[in-house]
Design a protein around this motif. Structure first.
Motif, mmCIF file in Angstrom:
data_model
loop_
_atom_site.group_PDB
_atom_site.id
_atom_site.type_symbol
_atom_site.label_atom_id
_atom_site.label_comp_id
_atom_site.label_asym_id
_atom_site.label_seq_id
_atom_site.Cartn_x
_atom_site.Cartn_y
_atom_site.Cartn_z
ATOM 1 N N VAL A 1 0.875 -1.179 0.000
ATOM 2 C CA VAL A 1 0.000 0.000 0.000
ATOM 3 C C VAL A 1 0.911 1.228 0.000
ATOM 4 O O VAL A 1 1.333 1.707 1.055
ATOM 5 C CB VAL A 1 -0.943 0.002 1.225
ATOM 6 N N ALA A 2 1.218 1.739 -1.185
ATOM 7 C CA ALA A 2 2.212 2.809 -1.314
ATOM 8 C C ALA A 2 1.786 4.097 -0.629
ATOM 9 O O ALA A 2 2.629 4.899 -0.246
ATOM 10 C CB ALA A 2 2.504 3.074 -2.790
ATOM 11 N N LEU A 3 0.481 4.321 -0.455
ATOM 12 C CA LEU A 3 0.014 5.609 0.060
ATOM 13 C C LEU A 3 -0.189 5.657 1.570
ATOM 14 O O LEU A 3 -0.748 6.623 2.079
ATOM 15 C CB LEU A 3 -1.256 6.030 -0.671
ATOM 16 N N ALA A 4 0.275 4.659 2.310
ATOM 17 C CA ALA A 4 0.291 4.770 3.775
ATOM 18 C C ALA A 4 1.291 5.871 4.129
ATOM 19 O O ALA A 4 2.380 5.932 3.554
ATOM 20 C CB ALA A 4 0.701 3.447 4.411
ATOM 21 N N VAL A 5 0.915 6.775 5.026
ATOM 22 C CA VAL A 5 1.762 7.945 5.297
ATOM 23 C C VAL A 5 1.910 8.197 6.799
ATOM 24 O O VAL A 5 1.035 7.888 7.589
ATOM 25 C CB VAL A 5 1.196 9.228 4.632
ATOM 26 N N THR A 6 3.036 8.816 7.159
ATOM 27 C CA THR A 6 3.307 9.196 8.538
ATOM 28 C C THR A 6 2.381 10.332 8.953
ATOM 29 O O THR A 6 2.246 11.314 8.237
ATOM 30 C CB THR A 6 4.761 9.678 8.679
ATOM 31 N N THR A 7 1.739 10.192 10.117
ATOM 32 C CA THR A 7 0.892 11.270 10.632
ATOM 33 C C THR A 7 1.454 11.879 11.913
ATOM 34 O O THR A 7 1.101 12.993 12.271
ATOM 35 C CB THR A 7 -0.539 10.783 10.904
ATOM 36 N N SER A 8 2.320 11.144 12.597
ATOM 37 C CA SER A 8 2.914 11.638 13.830
ATOM 38 C C SER A 8 4.268 10.958 13.995
ATOM 39 O O SER A 8 4.402 9.765 13.703
ATOM 40 C CB SER A 8 2.012 11.313 15.014
ATOM 41 N N ALA A 9 5.266 11.737 14.468
ATOM 42 C CA ALA A 9 6.597 11.165 14.628
ATOM 43 C C ALA A 9 7.337 11.829 15.775
ATOM 44 O O ALA A 9 7.218 13.029 15.993
ATOM 45 C CB ALA A 9 7.403 11.333 13.344
ATOM 46 N N SER A 10 8.089 11.017 16.499
ATOM 47 C CA SER A 10 8.931 11.494 17.586
ATOM 48 C C SER A 10 10.207 10.671 17.572
ATOM 49 O O SER A 10 10.163 9.460 17.337
ATOM 50 C CB SER A 10 8.203 11.316 18.913
ATOM 51 N N ILE A 11 11.335 11.328 17.805
ATOM 52 C CA ILE A 11 12.597 10.595 17.851
ATOM 53 C C ILE A 11 13.463 11.166 18.973
ATOM 54 O O ILE A 11 13.494 12.380 19.182
ATOM 55 C CB ILE A 11 13.332 10.618 16.486
ATOM 56 N N ASP A 12 14.107 10.281 19.702
ATOM 57 C CA ASP A 12 15.045 10.646 20.754
ATOM 58 C C ASP A 12 16.419 10.152 20.337
ATOM 59 O O ASP A 12 16.600 8.959 20.077
ATOM 60 C CB ASP A 12 14.671 9.986 22.087
ATOM 61 N N PHE A 13 17.384 11.071 20.260
ATOM 62 C CA PHE A 13 18.762 10.713 19.963
ATOM 63 C C PHE A 13 19.478 10.534 21.296
ATOM 64 O O PHE A 13 19.542 11.456 22.097
ATOM 65 C CB PHE A 13 19.423 11.809 19.113
#
Length: 135
Positions: free
Chosen positions: A72-84
């Motif tokens: 399903v190519a059109l699945a998209v990110t709606t929320s993102a968080s990253i901790d380095f």
């Protein structure tokens, strides 16, 4: 989708990133994605850039979702968080180990631990939500 199918999908649909990333494992909880770290992924000081690690996390969750629902190519990110958390090892590929926490009809939630290959301590942790288009 298994690892071979996911890698073929990335090559066909995302040729701009496929040479740098490969799915190495697909399991019941998620996937492991490898970033072949090269010169384009480094920032001053010789460490892997944040955007490269973010791309690894985002693509790992995307692949984990597709491993369950198909291409399903059109699945998209709606929320993102990253901790380095720490500096990645120099000259070493990164592995993004994704675990899907929820896979519904319209939303998926996953976590990714990013490690330098061969090093136990994670360098980053990410949590993301994806929207899945209606079928």
């Amino acid at each position: 989708m298994d690892a071979a199918a996911l890698n073929a999908f990335l090559t066909a649909e995302f040729p701009q990133v496929a040479p740098d990333f490969s799915v190495t494992e697909v399991g019941p909880e998620g996937v492991v994605l490898r970033l072949a770290v090269g010169g384009t992924h480094l920032r001053p000081g010789g460490t892997v850039s944040g955007p490269s690690m973010f791309a690894l996390a985002d693509l790992a969750i995307y692949c984990a979702i597709l491993s369950r629902i198909g291409p399903v190519a059109l699945a998209v990110t709606t929320s993102a968080s990253i901790d380095f958390m720490r500096k990645p090892a120099a000259g070493v590929d990164l592995l993004g180990e994704c675990r899907l926490l929820k896979l519904g009809r319209s939303l998926a939630v996953g976590d990714v631990l990013i490690r330098s290959d061969g090093v136990e301590a994670p360098v980053a942790r990410s949590s993301m939500t994806y929207a899945i288009p209606p079928r």
